[in-house]
Design an enzyme around this catalytic site. Structure first.
Site, PDB file in Angstrom:
ATOM      1  N   HIS A  74       3.694   9.179  49.504  1.00 17.81           N
ATOM      2  CA  HIS A  74       4.884   9.342  48.668  1.00 17.81           C
ATOM      3  C   HIS A  74       4.514   9.284  47.187  1.00 17.81           C
ATOM      4  O   HIS A  74       5.109   9.987  46.364  1.00 17.81           O
ATOM      5  CB  HIS A  74       5.922   8.261  48.992  1.00 17.81           C
ATOM      6  CG  HIS A  74       6.266   8.172  50.437  1.00 17.81           C
ATOM      7  ND1 HIS A  74       6.812   7.046  51.019  1.00 17.81           N
ATOM      8  CD2 HIS A  74       6.128   9.081  51.443  1.00 17.81           C
ATOM      9  CE1 HIS A  74       6.989   7.259  52.303  1.00 17.81           C
ATOM     10  NE2 HIS A  74       6.579   8.487  52.580  1.00 17.81           N
ATOM     11  N   HIS A 236      12.053  14.867  54.472  1.00 18.42           N
ATOM     12  CA  HIS A 236      10.983  13.907  54.194  1.00 18.42           C
ATOM     13  C   HIS A 236       9.637  14.432  54.693  1.00 18.42           C
ATOM     14  O   HIS A 236       8.596  14.137  54.080  1.00 18.42           O
ATOM     15  CB  HIS A 236      11.276  12.558  54.843  1.00 18.42           C
ATOM     16  CG  HIS A 236      10.245  11.526  54.505  1.00 18.42           C
ATOM     17  ND1 HIS A 236      10.232  10.843  53.309  1.00 18.42           N
ATOM     18  CD2 HIS A 236       9.147  11.095  55.190  1.00 18.42           C
ATOM     19  CE1 HIS A 236       9.189  10.041  53.272  1.00 18.42           C
ATOM     20  NE2 HIS A 236       8.511  10.164  54.397  1.00 18.42           N
ATOM     21  N   ASP A 240       6.165  14.646  52.649  1.00 16.95           N
ATOM     22  CA  ASP A 240       4.869  14.180  53.153  1.00 16.95           C
ATOM     23  C   ASP A 240       3.775  15.224  52.962  1.00 16.95           C
ATOM     24  O   ASP A 240       2.666  14.902  52.527  1.00 16.95           O
ATOM     25  CB  ASP A 240       4.972  13.831  54.641  1.00 16.95           C
ATOM     26  CG  ASP A 240       5.527  12.442  54.888  1.00 16.95           C
ATOM     27  OD1 ASP A 240       5.573  11.631  53.953  1.00 16.95           O
ATOM     28  OD2 ASP A 240       5.914  12.162  56.042  1.00 16.95           O
ATOM     29  N   HIS A 266       0.910  13.786  59.620  1.00 11.23           N
ATOM     30  CA  HIS A 266      -0.134  13.548  58.631  1.00 11.23           C
ATOM     31  C   HIS A 266      -1.507  14.052  59.074  1.00 11.23           C
ATOM     32  O   HIS A 266      -2.251  14.631  58.285  1.00 11.23           O
ATOM     33  CB  HIS A 266      -0.223  12.058  58.311  1.00 11.23           C
ATOM     34  CG  HIS A 266       0.948  11.536  57.550  1.00 11.23           C
ATOM     35  ND1 HIS A 266       1.312  12.021  56.309  1.00 11.23           N
ATOM     36  CD2 HIS A 266       1.862  10.577  57.851  1.00 11.23           C
ATOM     37  CE1 HIS A 266       2.378  11.370  55.879  1.00 11.23           C
ATOM     38  NE2 HIS A 266       2.730  10.489  56.791  1.00 11.23           N
TER      39      HIS A 266
END
Length: 286
Positions: A74, A236, A240, A266
């Protein structure tokens, strides 16, 4: 290189540990996003990523990996959104040995970081990068990350992201980011997770810093809190990948590409970032 005009301090808990960390954010004179504690420093870049399971963790891998910093994505995304090429996060002493340092989760998004950056002000000019010329792809099973050159060099990078969660509002759901329309909604999109999994994670020593203010909980029919915008959890995921791709040293919002992501996380973001970095290796200095 663009950095901050002045330093600032901020406190917040770590999402995983629940430990309160105080950090000082400083201007730097060299390009890169750095994390420091005492005499140990790690740069936020793909070569230093040691884990991307629940969040992105970097370590000083060339010095024994004895300094680890978790949940950097973030903060990295906020740097990309604000066009910061150089900045340093310094962790203040805790009074005890932490197994891992964490970037404060704050409100679970990049919103507070962007606000604090803007208050501190900027100096210098952001670096420019050549536009993406050839496609970059990484696929694993049902998941994929694809970066395609834009037809027109006058266009800005846009990101389309598909999630497929067991949730009525997030099943086979696509969201798109365009910088002239909804970048603010991406910036303020909070982290999220299934409410039913929270107790299990906490028994594993994870998610100890989760609160209703910093995390959107997914329930069987809805959410544990009002959303800031429609499909906030999907947005969101866009936040990311902005942070994860910035680990290349390339600002993904500035390379003139159409980024398409399907059911990733991720780990896949980082693999795609490594391929992207290789494509630009000749023009990178970090």
């Amino acid at each position: 290189m663009k950095t901050l005009k002045s330093s600032f301090n901020i406190k917040g808990v770590g999402l995983m540990s629940g430990i309160e960390f105080e950090v000082e954010i400083n201007p730097v004179s060299k390009k890169g996003i750095y994390f420091r504690y005492n005499n140990k420093t790690v740069q936020g870049k793909t070569e230093n990523v040691i884990s991307a399971d629940h969040c992105v963790v970097v370590a000083n891998v060339n010095e024994g990996a004895d300094f680890r910093v978790a949940l950097i994505e973030h903060f990295m995304a906020a740097c990309a959104i604000c066009g910061l090429d150089g900045v340093e996060m310094v962790f203040k002493p805790l009074g005890f040995d932490a197994p891992m340092f964490e970037v404060p989760i704050l409100d679970g998004s990049s919103k507070v970081w962007v606000e604090e950056f803007n208050k501190a002000g900027y100096t210098g000019e952001e670096d420019t990068y050549p536009a993406l010329e050839t496609p970059v792809t990484f696929q694993k099973g049902r998941s994929a990350v694809i970066l395609m050159p834009l037809d027109s060099k006058e266009e800005d990078t846009k990101i389309s992201y598909a999630v497929n969660f067991n949730h009525p509002m997030l099943n086979n759901r696509w969201c798109e980011m365009t910088q002239d329309k909804n970048l603010d909604e991406i910036t303020e999109a909070r982290t999220f997770g299934y409410l039913k999994d929270l107790e299990t994670f906490q028994k594993m020593g994870l998610s100890k810093g989760v609160t209703i203010d910093n995390t959107v909980g997914l329930t069987d029919e809805g959410f544990t809190t009002d959303l800031r915008s429609e499909y906030e959890p999907n947005k969101h995921k866009i936040l990311d990948i902005i942070g994860d791709l910035y680990l290349t040293g390339l600002n993904p919002l500035k390379i003139k590409s159409n980024i398409i992501v399907k059911e990733a996380g991720h780990a896949l973001h980082i693999e795609a970032a490594k391929i992207l970095k290789q494509a630009y290796s000749a023009s990178l200095t970090v």
